[in-house]
Design an enzyme around this catalytic site. Structure first.
Site, mmCIF file in Angstrom:
data_model
loop_
_atom_site.group_PDB
_atom_site.id
_atom_site.type_symbol
_atom_site.label_atom_id
_atom_site.label_comp_id
_atom_site.label_asym_id
_atom_site.label_seq_id
_atom_site.Cartn_x
_atom_site.Cartn_y
_atom_site.Cartn_z
ATOM 1 N N SER A 21 12.557 0.265 8.061
ATOM 2 C CA SER A 21 12.061 0.571 6.667
ATOM 3 C C SER A 21 10.446 -0.279 6.736
ATOM 4 C CB SER A 21 12.444 -0.236 5.358
ATOM 5 O OG SER A 21 11.848 -0.231 4.503
ATOM 6 N N ASN A 22 9.949 -1.037 5.966
ATOM 7 C CA ASN A 22 8.423 -1.338 6.546
ATOM 8 C C ASN A 22 8.457 -2.346 5.355
ATOM 9 O OD1 ASN A 22 7.397 -1.029 4.107
ATOM 10 N ND2 ASN A 22 7.894 1.061 4.370
ATOM 11 N N GLY A 23 6.872 -3.497 5.565
ATOM 12 C CA GLY A 23 7.153 -4.308 4.826
ATOM 13 C C GLY A 23 6.692 -4.924 3.364
ATOM 14 N N ALA A 88 4.931 2.634 0.146
ATOM 15 C CA ALA A 88 5.144 2.714 1.475
ATOM 16 C C ALA A 88 6.046 3.529 1.492
ATOM 17 C CB ALA A 88 4.749 1.403 2.040
#
Ligand code: CTP
Length: 217
Positions: A21-23, A88
């Site tokens: 995943s991402n932030g 995102a």
């Protein structure tokens, strides 16, 4: 106006426990949804996993993966006037999902990744009368890369931002259309940025409707 807004990250599961995943916190997309709803728009908020509470009055659809987000967005696309892709979305997903849990083997393991669908690019291919807004998260050559996305994804506007926006209540953005820079907003709250974007979209939508009325007459 009927607007579909995406928000948050996606989770691409490797096994039952772990994911890529991402932030992204989802704050930008949720702020956009809240402002659009307050202004009287009909809002569908399609969100990846976040800890945020959806604004009251929006139709809220939770998804996990990029593929799920794509399916939901595609299903609702014909019924909306505009899409803002603030999510995102992961560009990669594990080529193989391991059922159960990958056990520690004490040696290097290799993870093969496959590309996910570029949701916004797909929407741009079937643009019709839709207004499309994308976000470009860039670490270098921001303007150039953002403009590339504007053209390649067939967008009306692209919002250039940077990794410092992630998780923050404020962001520094530059908004571009095909004529160039529309507005730069430095260290501005995501709510204020949302107000500007929703106003821009409303004006754009009105001008499209005016042109259509003239053509019909
Ligand atoms: N996007 C999308 N589907 C993807 C990836 C991105 O719809 N699989 C959308 C994002 O929601 C955003 C825009 O495309 O509105 C640009 O996303 P960004 O992550 O900045 O760029 P990418 O197109 O993924 O390209 P790169 O990561 O190589 O910069």
């Amino acid at each position: 106006m009927r607007i579909l807004i995406t928000a948050g990250p996606t989770y691409e599961y490797i096994d039952r426990i772990r994911y890529l995943s991402n932030g992204s916190s989802g704050k930008m997309g949720y702020a956009l949804a809240g402002i659009a709803q307050q202004k009287g728009d009909k809002v569908i908020l399609v969100s990846g996993p976040t800890s945020l509470t959806p604004p009251r009055g929006v139709k809220f659809i939770r998804v996990v993966s990029a593929h799920q987000m794509y399916r939901v967005v595609r299903r609702h696309y014909p019924g909306v006037d505009a899409v803002i892709m603030a999510a995102a979305v992961s560009d990669f997903t594990p080529s193989r999902y391991f059922t159960g849990k990958i056990k520690r083997a004490g040696r290097e393991i290799t993870l093969k990744l496959a590309p996910t669908v570029d949701i916004l690019k797909e929407l741009g291919r079937r643009k019709g009368k839709h207004c499309l807004i994308g976000f470009a998260l860039e670490v270098s050559n921001g303007r150039k890369n953002a403009l590339k996305k504007l053209y390649h994804k067939n967008l009306d506007y692209v919002v250039l931002n940077s990794p410092t926006a992630m998780g923050n209540d404020n962001s520094t953005v530059e908004i571009y259309n095909k004529n160039g820079l529309v507005r730069r907003m430095e260290n501005t709250s995501k709510k204020q940025i949302s107000r500007f974007i929703i106003d821009l979209l409303t004006r754009k939508r009105r001008s499209i409707c005016c042109v259509q009325n003239v053509i019909r007459r």
